[in-house]
Design an enzyme around this catalytic site. Structure first.
Site, PDB file in Angstrom:
ATOM      1  N   GLY A  29       0.825  -1.347  -0.061  1.00 52.84           N
ATOM      2  CA  GLY A  29      -0.160  -0.045   0.120  1.00 52.84           C
ATOM      3  C   GLY A  29       0.905   1.319   0.124  1.00 52.84           C
ATOM      4  CG  ASP A  83       0.154  -4.908   5.653  1.00 53.74           C
ATOM      5  OD1 ASP A  83       0.317  -3.890   5.032  1.00 53.74           O
ATOM      6  OD2 ASP A  83      -0.238  -5.765   5.508  1.00 53.74           O
ATOM      7  CG  ASP A  86      -8.170  -0.914   2.736  1.00 52.01           C
ATOM      8  OD1 ASP A  86      -7.468  -0.156   2.321  1.00 52.01           O
ATOM      9  OD2 ASP A  86      -7.957  -2.191   2.644  1.00 52.01           O
ATOM     10  CE  LYS A  96      -3.381  -5.858   6.045  1.00 47.93           C
ATOM     11  NZ  LYS A  96      -3.213  -4.626   5.362  1.00 47.93           N
ATOM     12  N   GLY A  97      -7.167  -5.136   2.347  1.00 42.34           N
ATOM     13  CA  GLY A  97      -7.581  -5.771   0.765  1.00 42.34           C
ATOM     14  C   GLY A  97      -7.720  -4.808  -0.237  1.00 42.34           C
ATOM     15  N   GLY A  98      -7.678  -3.694   0.081  1.00 44.51           N
ATOM     16  CA  GLY A  98      -7.752  -2.673  -0.941  1.00 44.51           C
ATOM     17  C   GLY A  98      -6.811  -2.715  -2.053  1.00 44.51           C
ATOM     18  N   GLY A  99      -5.736  -3.373  -1.727  1.00 47.98           N
ATOM     19  CA  GLY A  99      -4.642  -3.506  -2.795  1.00 47.98           C
ATOM     20  C   GLY A  99      -4.667  -4.994  -3.069  1.00 47.98           C
ATOM     21  CD  GLU A 105      -2.156  -6.518   2.561  1.00 44.06           C
ATOM     22  OE1 GLU A 105      -1.540  -5.706   2.099  1.00 44.06           O
ATOM     23  OE2 GLU A 105      -3.328  -6.849   2.752  1.00 44.06           O
TER      24      GLU A 105
END
Length: 228
Positions: A29, A83, A86, A96-99, A105
């Site tokens: 990110g 890390d 979001d 998480k997981g926008g990317g 991760e």
């Protein structure tokens, strides 16, 4: 949107935990990219570490900065992981997981007892799901079935489309991403387990009970959220 000073502030705070000889996990990110840049500066100054990346993106950035890479096969226990996120709630649960790197991760995050999250203040929420849905990584053949099952539970589900390409986003694992908006997330722990019980779902973007501390930056200062 966070400015570069805010990102640098939280990146420097996380870097303060990195010591000579450590094996660390490095997330994905824009804020973590700032951390990687500063980490590279320290490595060139003599800091000796090994890094386990959570995506092709972070692996490329780390290599460009001259940071030596390793794997969980060689080092299944990590000293710490840095890390982004979001969303972060006040209990340090995350979305998480926008990317689209959520599965790797979460695997890397589970390899340490010290997961450090770096975010800007816009990512802190009272309840998960306030600003975004939950990313879910699915086996390609099952995406429509999973979408159907989640919609029956009252969720709004969108197959994530690629930017600058036709068709869906494909993860580093060769899978698709569904962005799932629930009317309300009252119990992230239960929802995390419930999602992963659906055949076809590889992993979901709810990270419950994993973060040890969160550095939150804004234009002026730094705030620290610690696990209760």
């Amino acid at each position: 949107m966070a400015n570069i000073e805010s990102k640098r502030r939280v990146a420097l705070a996380a870097l303060g935990h990195v010591k000579d000889g450590m094996v660390i996990g490095v997330g994905t990110g824009s804020t973590v990219s700032c951390f990687i840049e500063i980490l590279g500066e320290r490595v060139r100054e003599g800091l000796k570490i090994l890094a386990v990346p959570t995506s092709h993106q972070s692996a490329i950035l780390l290599a460009e900065q001259g940071v030596p890479l390793t794997t969980l096969t060689e080092h299944p226990s990590l000293d710490l992981v840095v890390d982004g996120a979001d969303e972060v709630d006040l209990d340090l649960n995350l979305i998480k997981g926008g990317g689209a790197a959520l599965t790797q991760e979460k695997i890397v995050a589970s390899a340490t007892e010290c997961l450090i999250i770096i975010v800007d203040s816009s990512k802190v929420v009272k309840r998960l799901g306030e600003t975004r849905g939950v990313p879910v990584e699915v086996i390609p053949m099952a995406w429509k079935l999973v979408k159907y099952k989640l919609e029956k539970k009252g969720a709004k589900v969108v197959l994530r489309e690629g930017m600058g390409k036709a068709g869906p986003v494909v993860t580093d694992n060769g899978n698709f991403i569904l962005d799932v908006n629930f009317p309300e997330i009252r119990n992230p722990d239960n929802l995390e387990r419930e999602l992963n019980s659906i055949p076809g779902i590889v992993e979901n973007g709810l990270f419950v009970g994993l973060a040890e501390l969160v550095y939150v930056g804004n234009d002026k200062d730094l705030k620290v959220l610690r696990k209760k």
